[in-house]
Design an enzyme around this catalytic site. Structure first.
Site, PDB file in Angstrom:
ATOM      1  N   ASP A  12       0.812  -1.062  -0.029  1.00  0.00           N
ATOM      2  CA  ASP A  12      -0.184   0.139   0.229  1.00  0.00           C
ATOM      3  C   ASP A  12       0.911   1.236   0.063  1.00  0.00           C
ATOM      4  O   ASP A  12       2.250   1.098  -0.095  1.00  0.00           O
ATOM      5  CB  ASP A  12      -1.065   0.092   1.350  1.00  0.00           C
ATOM      6  CG  ASP A  12      -2.230   0.814   1.181  1.00  0.00           C
ATOM      7  OD1 ASP A  12      -2.295   1.758   0.795  1.00  0.00           O
ATOM      8  OD2 ASP A  12      -3.574   0.179   1.048  1.00  0.00           O
TER       9      ASP A  12
ATOM     10  N   HIS B 191     -12.447  -0.199  -8.151  1.00  0.00           N
ATOM     11  CA  HIS B 191     -13.617   0.154  -8.039  1.00  0.00           C
ATOM     12  C   HIS B 191     -13.118   1.835  -7.760  1.00  0.00           C
ATOM     13  O   HIS B 191     -14.023   2.725  -7.918  1.00  0.00           O
ATOM     14  CB  HIS B 191     -14.729  -0.333  -7.230  1.00  0.00           C
ATOM     15  CG  HIS B 191     -14.563   0.115  -5.729  1.00  0.00           C
ATOM     16  ND1 HIS B 191     -15.773   0.017  -4.880  1.00  0.00           N
ATOM     17  CD2 HIS B 191     -13.322   0.445  -4.944  1.00  0.00           C
ATOM     18  CE1 HIS B 191     -14.955   0.191  -3.603  1.00  0.00           C
ATOM     19  NE2 HIS B 191     -13.936   0.328  -3.616  1.00  0.00           N
TER      20      HIS B 191
HETATM   21  C1  LIG Z   1     -10.775   1.073  -0.649  1.00  0.00           C
HETATM   22  S1  LIG Z   1      -9.081   0.676   0.001  1.00  0.00           S
HETATM   23  C2  LIG Z   1      -9.168  -0.903   0.005  1.00  0.00           C
HETATM   24  C3  LIG Z   1      -8.476  -1.572   1.144  1.00  0.00           C
HETATM   25  C4  LIG Z   1      -8.364  -3.178   1.521  1.00  0.00           C
HETATM   26  N1  LIG Z   1      -7.809  -3.760   0.163  1.00  0.00           N
HETATM   27  C5  LIG Z   1      -9.600  -3.586   1.752  1.00  0.00           C
HETATM   28  O1  LIG Z   1     -10.159  -4.258   0.994  1.00  0.00           O
HETATM   29  O2  LIG Z   1      -9.733  -3.401   3.210  1.00  0.00           O
HETATM   30  C6  LIG Z   1      -8.199   1.307  -1.252  1.00  0.00           C
HETATM   31  C7  LIG Z   1      -6.582   0.995  -0.818  1.00  0.00           C
HETATM   32  O3  LIG Z   1      -5.916   1.500  -2.010  1.00  0.00           O
HETATM   33  C8  LIG Z   1      -4.727   2.123  -1.288  1.00  0.00           C
HETATM   34  N2  LIG Z   1      -4.151   3.270  -2.706  1.00  0.00           N
HETATM   35  C9  LIG Z   1      -4.737   4.162  -2.843  1.00  0.00           C
HETATM   36  N3  LIG Z   1      -4.051   4.712  -3.860  1.00  0.00           N
HETATM   37  C10 LIG Z   1      -2.652   4.032  -3.853  1.00  0.00           C
HETATM   38  C11 LIG Z   1      -1.515   4.222  -4.597  1.00  0.00           C
HETATM   39  N4  LIG Z   1      -1.329   5.115  -5.629  1.00  0.00           N
HETATM   40  N5  LIG Z   1      -0.392   3.381  -4.509  1.00  0.00           N
HETATM   41  C12 LIG Z   1      -0.728   2.103  -3.571  1.00  0.00           C
HETATM   42  N6  LIG Z   1      -2.091   2.137  -2.760  1.00  0.00           N
HETATM   43  C13 LIG Z   1      -2.929   3.043  -2.961  1.00  0.00           C
HETATM   44  C14 LIG Z   1      -5.255   2.991  -0.144  1.00  0.00           C
HETATM   45  O4  LIG Z   1      -4.081   3.370   0.635  1.00  0.00           O
HETATM   46  C15 LIG Z   1      -6.263   1.974   0.520  1.00  0.00           C
HETATM   47  O5  LIG Z   1      -5.616   1.220   1.364  1.00  0.00           O
END
Ligand SMILES: C[S@@+](CC[C@H](N)C(=O)[O-])C[C@H]1O[C@@H](n2cnc3c(N)ncnc32)[C@H](O)[C@@H]1O
Length: 299
Positions: A168, A205
């Site tokens: 992440d 999404h």
């Molecule tokens: C909607 S959350 C889903 C978290 C987890 N997969 C779950 O189902 O509980 C989206 C995740 O994508 C990560 N994220 C967003 N942009 C990102 C990036 N540029 N690189 C890596 N991770 C990213 C966020 O930090 C977040 O933890």
């Protein structure tokens, strides 16, 4: 609990509380129970239990996130997104996208992580029971956008042959905590991965088709060498046949519109499009006991 017990516990006036409880009972969130001497009383329902702070099935953290002013304000700028698709109502409201905002406001980042973890508590057992075969034959599992690693914590316990890598943003994994069998790796979703990569849960999404295709292309390249696969855990909107979760899926689609730049919930045809453009040769969709389905994509 009687109305008077509730009002003294909460320290609020009985009359407006009575009206709020009447509304919540009508919605099935509480049920009425006549207490001693005919005074109004209330009992829990399965729905109200979901709102309790603790407990295996608690959805409180998700509700606290979505009802937070930071998340509510973008709804007032939704017209910006609707008038020009691609303009983010979150950016109009806060001057930056949700992920940069969370990086500079750790308290908000924590709200997001807790909300995601409470949802993961529902999805992950549903996967373990609904499609355990998906994890057969894999040795390492990378959870891209894995947040605080709660998903991997449960998966590596259920499937101990898996080595878990929680990937992440650096500021997210830096507070993720130590989980046995799980390595935290900080990076950007769009960077070149040097690791095998398999799971994208509630991540695609958040992104528009072009970003999804780029992310999926990188995943495909990474798993190709190891004859692996990519698992997408996300909702599949059924436009023709409605099921009992259609309402939640469509509501989530509205939340994606308010909170992300180009994110959306996708129909099967839309999933087929992004997977095809990313070069996947085939995919299967498994329904589990959750809002999300499990899409297995093979390079
Ligand atoms: C909607 S959350 C889903 C978290 C987890 N997969 C779950 O189902 O509980 C989206 C995740 O994508 C990560 N994220 C967003 N942009 C990102 C990036 N540029 N690189 C890596 N991770 C990213 C966020 O930090 C977040 O933890």
């Amino acid at each position: 609990m009687t109305l008077y017990e509730l009002s003294s516990t909460l320290g609020c006036a009985p009359s407006p509380l009575y009206r709020i409880m009447r509304f919540l009972m009508h919605r099935g969130i509480f049920k009425g129970k006549l207490a001693r001497q005919g005074s109004p009383g209330y009992a829990q329902t399965p729905l109200s239990r979901r709102l309790m702070k603790h407990g295996e099935h608690s959805m409180a953290a998700l509700i606290l996130l979505e009802s937070n002013p930071v998340m509510l304000t973008p709804w007032l700028s939704l017209s910006a997104r609707v008038l020009a698709d691609g303009t983010s109502s979150f950016e109009v409201a806060h001057g930056e996208d949700i992920w940069s905002y969370s990086a500079s406001n750790p308290a908000h980042g924590q709200l997001i992580n807790e909300a995601m973890a409470c949802d993961a508590r529902v999805i992950v057992p549903a996967m373990i029971h609904g499609c355990p075969e998906v994890f057969d034959g894999l040795s390492s599992l990378v959870d891209v956008g894995g947040g605080n690693g709660k998903t991997l914590k449960v998966l590596v316990k259920a499937f101990p042959w898996l080595r878990g890598i929680n990937f992440d943003q650096p500021h997210v994994v830096s507070v993720a905590g130590v989980i046995s069998g799980v390595e935290n790796v900080g990076g950007d979703i769009s960077s070149d991965y040097e690791i095998d990569l398999y799971e994208l849960q509630w991540v695609l999404h958040d992104w528009g088709d072009n970003e999804c295709i780029q992310i999926l292309k990188k995943c495909r390249e990474a798993v190709l060498k190891n004859k692996g696969k990519v698992i997408i855990v996300d909702a599949v909107i059924e436009e023709a046949e409605k099921d009992k979760l259609t309402d939640v899926k469509l509501a989530l689609d509205m939340a994606m519109m308010a909170h992300t730049n180009k994110g959306k919930e996708r129909t099967l045809k839309e999933w087929g499009f992004v997977l095809g453009e990313a070069g996947f040769s085939r995919y299967t969709v498994k329904t589990i006991h959750a809002v999300q389905s499990v899409i297995e994509a093979f390079p």
